[in-house]
Write an enzyme that holds these catalytic residues in place. Structure first.
Site, PDB file in Angstrom:
ATOM      1  N   ASP A 117       0.852  -1.191   0.000  1.00 57.84           N
ATOM      2  CA  ASP A 117       0.000   0.000   0.000  1.00 57.84           C
ATOM      3  C   ASP A 117       0.883   1.235   0.000  1.00 57.84           C
ATOM      4  O   ASP A 117       1.387   1.654   1.037  1.00 57.84           O
ATOM      5  CB  ASP A 117      -0.910   0.000   1.235  1.00 57.84           C
ATOM      6  N   HIS A 122       0.281   8.186   3.653  1.00 56.07           N
ATOM      7  CA  HIS A 122       0.951   7.563   4.789  1.00 56.07           C
ATOM      8  C   HIS A 122       2.456   7.820   4.829  1.00 56.07           C
ATOM      9  O   HIS A 122       3.148   7.306   5.710  1.00 56.07           O
ATOM     10  CB  HIS A 122       0.698   6.053   4.763  1.00 56.07           C
ATOM     11  N   ILE A 137      -0.481   9.687   8.235  1.00 56.14           N
ATOM     12  CA  ILE A 137      -1.225   8.852   9.167  1.00 56.14           C
ATOM     13  C   ILE A 137      -0.917   7.371   8.931  1.00 56.14           C
ATOM     14  O   ILE A 137      -0.390   6.989   7.887  1.00 56.14           O
ATOM     15  CB  ILE A 137      -2.745   9.089   9.055  1.00 56.14           C
ATOM     16  N   GLY A 140      -5.054   2.116   7.991  1.00 57.47           N
ATOM     17  CA  GLY A 140      -6.124   1.547   8.798  1.00 57.47           C
ATOM     18  C   GLY A 140      -5.944   0.053   9.037  1.00 57.47           C
ATOM     19  O   GLY A 140      -6.187  -0.446  10.139  1.00 57.47           O
TER      20      GLY A 140
END
Length: 218
Positions: A117, A122, A137, A140
């Site tokens: 990913d 991120h 961040i 998830g």
């Protein structure tokens, strides 16, 4: 939600795509207040050689600004998924059966990128800032991994094969370096859980994990 039929082989070397194949199918489309859209996607993973089903995943993606496509007065809504199979759970008011703390690392999101990913949200401070965050961040699914690992540790005697299905709803972002506090409640063969960020005392994830059986010690 995810349903696990067989544990995946974890290899130190090699590309998982050489042994597994995953088929993605759209399962639903809903318009939200004419300003956004919700897409439901199902993915089925198989062993390439035997054709054996390994796992099934259903996910919901919220697309901001993608609404406005309904031509009738009512909002468009279509879904092939079974009703009432969402990840929403009502967190009990009583004390949790177990509480587990894990501290994420400042480099956690950069490490998790190795899963494939590469969303710059991120890793790139400018992209994160444009999205309204003070810095990149955490993924998830990385947060979900911390929560499920805590459940496996406290409710499965560290035996991941006892997990048969799991579901999670992402509620808020996590910044790398923050402490995750996962609270667990037993409900039959299910473990209800909620994960909070300790520093901000905010719930970031909630859901349930279904086990094939509970250890006799519980």
């Amino acid at each position: 939600m995810s349903k696990i039929n067989k544990l995946l082989c974890v290899c130190a070397f090699g590309d998982v795509s050489s042994t597994h194949v995953t088929v993605y199918t759209p399962r639903g489309l809903k318009e939200k207040a004419r300003k956004a859209a919700i897409i439901e996607i199902e993915s089925l993973s198989y062993d390439k050689e035997s054709g054996e089903a390994l796992c099934m995943n259903r996910s919901t993606i919220f697309l901001r600004g993608a609404g406005g496509f309904s031509k009738s007065p009512s909002l468009y809504s279509y879904s092939k998924n079974p009703p009432r199979q969402g990840s929403f759970v009502k967190i009990p008011k009583g004390e949790p059966f177990a509480v587990h703390e894990d501290c994420t690392q400042q480099s956690q999101a950069l490490l998790y990128r190795l899963s494939g990913d590469y969303n710059p949200l991120h890793s790139d401070p400018m992209v994160a800032s444009n999205a309204g965050f003070s810095r990149p961040i955490l993924h998830g699914l990385c947060t979900l991994g911390f929560a499920v690992r805590a459940i496996i540790r406290h409710c499965c005697n560290d035996e991941p094969a006892r997990v048969k299905s799991l579901s999670g709803r992402f509620l808020l972002h996590v910044y790398p370096g923050e402490v995750l506090v996962t609270e667990m409640w037993l409900q039959g063969s299910r473990v209800l859980y909620q994960t909070r960020v300790k520093e901000r005392n905010k719930a970031v994830l909630a859901g349930y994990v279904t086990l094939d059986r509970l250890p006799s010690s519980l």
